[in-house]
Scaffold this active site. Structure first.
Site, PDB file in Angstrom:
ATOM      1  N   CYS A 130       0.821  -1.223   0.000  1.00 33.05           N
ATOM      2  CA  CYS A 130       0.000   0.000   0.000  1.00 33.05           C
ATOM      3  C   CYS A 130       0.858   1.279   0.000  1.00 33.05           C
ATOM      4  O   CYS A 130       0.572   2.233  -0.731  1.00 33.05           O
ATOM      5  CB  CYS A 130      -0.956  -0.013   1.183  1.00 33.05           C
ATOM      6  SG  CYS A 130      -0.243  -0.609   2.720  1.00 33.05           S
ATOM      7  N   SER A 160      -5.228   1.028   9.325  1.00 29.93           N
ATOM      8  CA  SER A 160      -5.952   0.126   8.408  1.00 29.93           C
ATOM      9  C   SER A 160      -4.985  -0.787   7.667  1.00 29.93           C
ATOM     10  O   SER A 160      -5.365  -1.869   7.224  1.00 29.93           O
ATOM     11  CB  SER A 160      -6.774   0.934   7.401  1.00 29.93           C
ATOM     12  OG  SER A 160      -5.925   1.821   6.699  1.00 29.93           O
ATOM     13  N   LYS A 214      10.389  -3.346   1.269  1.00 32.21           N
ATOM     14  CA  LYS A 214       9.347  -3.497   0.227  1.00 32.21           C
ATOM     15  C   LYS A 214       9.274  -2.213  -0.589  1.00 32.21           C
ATOM     16  O   LYS A 214       9.200  -2.240  -1.816  1.00 32.21           O
ATOM     17  CB  LYS A 214       7.978  -3.732   0.878  1.00 32.21           C
ATOM     18  CG  LYS A 214       7.763  -5.120   1.432  1.00 32.21           C
ATOM     19  CD  LYS A 214       6.398  -5.189   2.125  1.00 32.21           C
ATOM     20  CE  LYS A 214       6.392  -6.299   3.146  1.00 32.21           C
ATOM     21  NZ  LYS A 214       5.233  -6.247   4.041  1.00 32.21           N
ATOM     22  N   ARG A 236       4.166   3.996  11.736  1.00 30.52           N
ATOM     23  CA  ARG A 236       2.725   3.796  11.980  1.00 30.52           C
ATOM     24  C   ARG A 236       2.207   4.982  12.782  1.00 30.52           C
ATOM     25  O   ARG A 236       2.840   5.392  13.767  1.00 30.52           O
ATOM     26  CB  ARG A 236       2.519   2.508  12.763  1.00 30.52           C
ATOM     27  CG  ARG A 236       1.068   2.172  13.002  1.00 30.52           C
ATOM     28  CD  ARG A 236       0.362   1.611  11.792  1.00 30.52           C
ATOM     29  NE  ARG A 236       0.854   0.287  11.444  1.00 30.52           N
ATOM     30  CZ  ARG A 236       0.693  -0.286  10.253  1.00 30.52           C
ATOM     31  NH1 ARG A 236       0.076   0.361   9.280  1.00 30.52           N
ATOM     32  NH2 ARG A 236       1.157  -1.484  10.022  1.00 30.52           N
ATOM     33  N   HIS A 243      -2.735   6.503   3.965  1.00 30.93           N
ATOM     34  CA  HIS A 243      -1.305   6.649   4.216  1.00 30.93           C
ATOM     35  C   HIS A 243      -0.823   7.976   3.622  1.00 30.93           C
ATOM     36  O   HIS A 243      -1.266   8.373   2.538  1.00 30.93           O
ATOM     37  CB  HIS A 243      -0.514   5.525   3.520  1.00 30.93           C
ATOM     38  CG  HIS A 243      -0.680   4.166   4.145  1.00 30.93           C
ATOM     39  ND1 HIS A 243      -1.425   3.923   5.265  1.00 30.93           N
ATOM     40  CD2 HIS A 243      -0.164   2.964   3.767  1.00 30.93           C
ATOM     41  CE1 HIS A 243      -1.371   2.640   5.571  1.00 30.93           C
ATOM     42  NE2 HIS A 243      -0.616   2.031   4.677  1.00 30.93           N
TER      43      HIS A 243
END
Ligand code: A2P
Length: 335
Positions: A130, A160, A214, A236, A243
């Site tokens: 994401c 989320s 990633k 976070r 985001h």
């Protein structure tokens, strides 16, 4: 492919799975039959699709007979176990997990950026992480215009991204705080309400988290820039959905702020919100529920002649997950 399809959603009770059902409805994806799957503990429960209850089925090869496209968002270990079986049953898998993203035989697709990659799939297509999706959306037009030479990205990631448990934890801790009770951390390593946690997942020996790597590796694969230097930090934050990423990008050819605004405004899937004098810039609460990514705070990097700094926000459950996955399915429809 047939004009109306038999679709499976694996992980249909989860945050990304639920959003996938909503996006299929919203985009009027041509679904003839919808089959929903989750863990053993949810078998027999129902989810809703187009106003009708759909009973959660047990995951077994026969249950996928006749399925044409399967969306998987049940986690990496589950995808590794189930995706090959689903492909064997005859379906194309669009996988939201990390299981296959860096497999050279699996296209890693953001349709606005590398739709061409989807054509060479062998049964599985991967949806990027994401944070990677929201980061790469504005990087692509800059790369096409001026060739990226370096990227520094710091993410502010909503709960989320950790699924339904992450969302529940922020809610429970906030309610506990309001009641004057102790806030208990069950899912995240620390209290997330009224706090920031600079660790999304496990750390490697070099001090980077898997999430940070990633962002590095997937950005390179999607942009087809194998050696692109990317400096990541992922954090976070106590935000429910969406985001945000603070990015500094350097290019071979200088791109002015005005040109960048123009490039962002024209790029499909990106919207420009950049009027700081009017307090107009992207924020998670304003972006939640939208399919586009929003860019603002565009300014020259004071430390590098060819650098630009900007801020991008995307709904993690939509463009960061379900919308991107359904867009990949739309590519398959038209292939
Ligand atoms: P369940 O609700 O039965 O646990 P999230 O990312 O929001 O936490 O959601 C994860 C999704 O993956 C849920 O739908 C969850 O189902 C599903 N899931 C978790 N473990 C498995 C498993 N072993 N097999 C299939 N689905 C699973």
């Amino acid at each position: 492919m047939a004009s109306e399809l038999c679709i499976a959603v694996v992980g249909a009770t989860g945050a990304a799975g639920q959003t996938t059902l909503r996006i299929l409805e919203e985009r009027k994806f041509p679904v003839r039959e919808l089959r929903a799957f989750a863990s053993e503990r949810s078998v027999g429960k129902t989810v809703t699709f187009r106003g009708e209850p759909i009973t959660i089925r047990r995951i077994e090869p026969t249950a996928f007979k006749g399925v044409e496209i399967a969306f998987c968002s049940a986690g990496s270990a589950q995808s590794k176990e189930y995706a090959p079986m689903i492909v064997k049953a005859g379906a194309t898998v669009i996988d939201k997990s990390n299981a296959f993203r860096m497999d050279p035989d699996v296209p890693l697709v953001i349709p606005e950026i590398n739709a061409h990659a989807a054509r060479r799939h062998r049964g599985i297509l991967a949806c990027p992480n994401c944070t990677t999706i929201v980061t790469v959306m504005p990087l692509k037009p800059l790369h096409d215009a001026g060739r990226l030479t370096r990227v520094i990205a710091t993410s502010f990631q909503a709960v989320s991204g950790a699924g339904v448990n992450g969302i529940a934890e922020l809610r429970e801790q906030t309610l506990a705080w309001a009641r004057g009770e102790a806030m208990v951390a069950r899912h995240f390593p620390h209290q997330i309400a009224f706090n920031l946690v600079p660790a999304i997942d496990r750390f490697g020996p070099d001090g980077y988290t898997a999430e940070e790597m990633k962002l590095v590796n997937e950005t390179r694969k999607i942009l087809e820039t194998p050696g692109l230097p990317v400096a990541p930090t992922t954090v976070r934050v106590p935000v429910f959905t969406s985001h945000s990423i603070s990015i500094t990008a350097e290019t071979e050819t200088k791109i002015t702020v005005g040109r960048a605004r123009d490039l962002f405004a024209r790029f499909p899937g990106l919207k420009l919100w950049d009027d700081p004098a009017q307090h107009r810039y992207p924020m998670p609460i304003a972006v939640e529920g939208q399919d586009d990514c929003f860019v603002g705070r565009i300014r020259e990097d004071l430390s590098s002649p060819n650098g630009l700094s900007f801020w991008v926000v995307g709904d993690q459950l939509r463009k960061g997950a379900a919308t991107n996955a359904v867009q990949i399915a739309e590519l398959l429809l038209h292939s």
